[in-house]
Scaffold this active site. Structure first.
Site, PDB file in Angstrom:
ATOM      1  N   HIS A 117      24.726  -5.435   8.798  1.00 46.68           N
ATOM      2  CA  HIS A 117      25.861  -6.302   9.121  1.00 46.68           C
ATOM      3  C   HIS A 117      25.590  -7.648   8.432  1.00 46.68           C
ATOM      4  O   HIS A 117      24.440  -8.019   8.217  1.00 46.68           O
ATOM      5  CB  HIS A 117      25.866  -6.474  10.648  1.00 46.68           C
ATOM      6  N   ASP A 194      17.860  -5.235  14.784  1.00 47.67           N
ATOM      7  CA  ASP A 194      19.224  -5.592  15.174  1.00 47.67           C
ATOM      8  C   ASP A 194      19.747  -4.438  16.031  1.00 47.67           C
ATOM      9  O   ASP A 194      20.122  -3.382  15.514  1.00 47.67           O
ATOM     10  CB  ASP A 194      20.078  -5.786  13.917  1.00 47.67           C
ATOM     11  N   GLN A 197      24.234  -2.403  17.962  1.00 49.72           N
ATOM     12  CA  GLN A 197      24.965  -1.136  18.141  1.00 49.72           C
ATOM     13  C   GLN A 197      24.149  -0.084  18.884  1.00 49.72           C
ATOM     14  O   GLN A 197      24.666   0.984  19.178  1.00 49.72           O
ATOM     15  CB  GLN A 197      25.412  -0.584  16.780  1.00 49.72           C
ATOM     16  N   LYS A 220      29.106  -6.223  23.613  1.00 46.53           N
ATOM     17  CA  LYS A 220      29.208  -4.858  23.089  1.00 46.53           C
ATOM     18  C   LYS A 220      28.678  -3.830  24.094  1.00 46.53           C
ATOM     19  O   LYS A 220      28.675  -2.639  23.830  1.00 46.53           O
ATOM     20  CB  LYS A 220      28.423  -4.734  21.781  1.00 46.53           C
ATOM     21  N   CYS A 359      32.320  -6.234   8.392  1.00 49.04           N
ATOM     22  CA  CYS A 359      31.234  -7.223   8.225  1.00 49.04           C
ATOM     23  C   CYS A 359      29.999  -6.584   7.602  1.00 49.04           C
ATOM     24  O   CYS A 359      28.863  -6.931   7.966  1.00 49.04           O
ATOM     25  CB  CYS A 359      30.861  -7.893   9.541  1.00 49.04           C
TER      26      CYS A 359
HETATM   27  N1  PLP Z   1      24.775  -6.472  13.983  1.00 47.61           N
HETATM   28  C1  PLP Z   1      25.527  -5.372  14.084  1.00 47.61           C
HETATM   29  C2  PLP Z   1      24.964  -4.058  13.656  1.00 47.61           C
HETATM   30  C3  PLP Z   1      26.829  -5.470  14.583  1.00 47.61           C
HETATM   31  O1  PLP Z   1      27.576  -4.380  14.682  1.00 47.61           O
HETATM   32  C4  PLP Z   1      27.321  -6.735  14.984  1.00 47.61           C
HETATM   33  C5  PLP Z   1      28.699  -6.889  15.468  1.00 47.61           C
HETATM   34  O2  PLP Z   1      29.577  -6.130  15.120  1.00 47.61           O
HETATM   35  C6  PLP Z   1      26.477  -7.847  14.886  1.00 47.61           C
HETATM   36  C7  PLP Z   1      25.219  -7.675  14.382  1.00 47.61           C
HETATM   37  C8  PLP Z   1      26.935  -9.204  15.297  1.00 47.61           C
HETATM   38  O3  PLP Z   1      27.154  -9.247  16.662  1.00 47.61           O
HETATM   39  P1  PLP Z   1      27.799 -10.535  17.346  1.00 47.61           P
HETATM   40  O4  PLP Z   1      29.077 -10.800  16.609  1.00 47.61           O
HETATM   41  O5  PLP Z   1      28.009 -10.116  18.755  1.00 47.61           O
HETATM   42  O6  PLP Z   1      26.819 -11.630  17.200  1.00 47.61           O
END
Ligand code: PLP
Length: 400
Positions: A117, A194, A197, A220, A359
């Site tokens: 992401h 990270d 997900q 999430k 993203c």
């Molecule tokens: N990393 C991953 C794999 C994601 O799917 C997301 C959000 O879609 C994020 C990071 C960023 O999360 P947040 O916008 O809640 O900070």
């Protein structure tokens, strides 16, 4: 699963019952989460940590109990290893900033992967503007899984950290995180996971994984927006400097010199979102009240069913999901239909999916497309909703 716990699911959109399949972006909230937050605003609200008065103590107790809930949820050794942030993005930025400042020299390298992401790419690029570090990228194979052999080859004497998504938000691919951590640790390299997900879909045990840092977001996983977690091993959190300065994070302040508070407060400058931490704790309670076994069984069944049904649609191209079922995130395109058109027309049928690059532009480019349609499921979704999605796609396809 108790759909009645989620009032929003009864909404009608454009004259159709809502079919909410955008859970990888954010999940809906059960009544227990919203009620607990409302109750705290109405009956407890006071700033935490600073007051001697009753309400402040009570709010502080709830806030610290939430930290303990998170600790238990991911099996951290100590609650002082749980840093509350605004979400995964802030957690990763914190590590890139603070670890980058303390533990990386010009010429040192971070390894990320092709399926990250943007929030696990851009913070390292921001670090690059302050310090000339290298960003090495582990590729994916044509089957859209991580190329672990390539990862091993990318490790160099200058590798200082590996920062990797546990689960791809585009493909649903579950990366072999334990294996990655083992490989990294064999070279004395820490790993940032990270878990944005993965936290909503599988149990995380940071001690069993031996992860160095883990980032995830409350919203999430059925919790409120604006709250997330950075887990860090104490030895790293002690070593790296604060990311932001202000109240809460200090020991003593003079104009000449400031000392910092102990963990976890060293990383929590300013008034925390203590109402949201309560909401996050109730979301954890909600997940635990159903149980991982039940959740995973249901979500795997849904994913398998969705893959099966989607594959019956002419001209569909599903990305990933070749090695195994993966997480309940499915990206696809239908022939030459633009993903945005498909998403917009599905919306007219009350079906909420996400379209675009999610993203993760480098990954989308690697897949050779401009974007995809993404359907992502949560514990409250049903096979009937997948049938509605599939017939919706058929209906839209027939219009082109
Ligand atoms: N990393 C991953 C794999 C994601 O799917 C997301 C959000 O879609 C994020 C990071 C960023 O999360 P947040 O916008 O809640 O900070």
């Amino acid at each position: 699963m108790n759909r009645e716990d989620f009032p929003i699911l009864t909404r009608n959109i454009h004259g159709h019952s809502l079919v909410y399949l955008d859970n990888a972006a954010t999940t809906q909230k059960p009544r227990s989460v919203v009620d607990a937050m409302t109750e705290e605003y109405y009956n407890v609200n006071a700033n935490v940590h600073r007051g001697v008065h009753f309400l402040s103590q009570q709010a502080t107790d709830l806030h610290e109990a939430a930290r303990e809930s998170v600790r238990r949820f991911i099996n951290a050794r100590s609650a002082s290893e749980i840093i509350f942030t605004r979400g995964t993005t802030e957690s990763i930025n914190l590590v890139a900033y603070s670890f980058g400042q303390e533990c990386m020299e010009p010429g040192d390298e971070v390894i990320v992967t092709e399926m990250e992401h943007h929030s696990n790419i851009v913070p390292w690029q921001l670090l690059q503007t302050r310090k000339p570090i290298g960003i090495r990228v582990c590729p994916i194979t044509d089957d859209a899984v991580l190329d672990i052999q390539a990862l091993e080859k990318l490790i160099s004497p200058r590798t200082r950290i590996i920062s990797v998504a546990h689960v791809s938000n585009v493909l649903g691919t579950v990366n072999p995180i334990a294996e990655i951590i083992n490989i990294a640790h064999a070279h004395n390299i820490p790993v940032l996971v990270d878990a944005a997900q993965s936290a909503p879909h599988m149990p995380l045990d940071v001690q069993a994984l031996d992860a160095d840092f883990v980032a995830f977001s409350g919203h999430k996983m059925y919790g409120p927006t604006g709250i997330g977690v950075l887990y860090g091993k104490e030895k790293w959190l002690e070593r790296i400097p604060p990311y932001m300065g202000g109240g809460e994070m200090i020991g003593k302040v003079t104009f000449e010199h400031t000392t910092f508070n102990s963990l976890p407060y060293k990383f929590e400058a300013g008034t925390p979102d203590y109402i949201a931490t309560t909401g996050l704790a109730r979301a954890i309670d909600y997940i635990e009240s159903i149980g991982w076994e039940e959740i995973q069984k249901h979500e795997h069944e849904l994913t398998r069913y969705a893959l099966e049904q989607l594959q019956t649609i002419p001209d569909i191209h599903i990305y990933g999901h070749k090695a195994d079922t993966g997480d309940p995130v499915i990206s696809f395109n239908i022939g030459a239909i633009h993903h945005l058109d498909l998403g917009t027309l599905l919306d007219q049928l009350g079906i909420a999916v996400r379209t675009g690059h999610h993203c993760a532009e480098p990954l989308i480019h690697r897949l050779g497309v401009e974007g995809t349609v993404r359907a992502s499921f949560a514990l409250y979704n049903t096979k009937e909703e997948i049938d509605i999605l599939v017939s919706g796609i058929r209906r839209v396809s027939s219009m082109f």
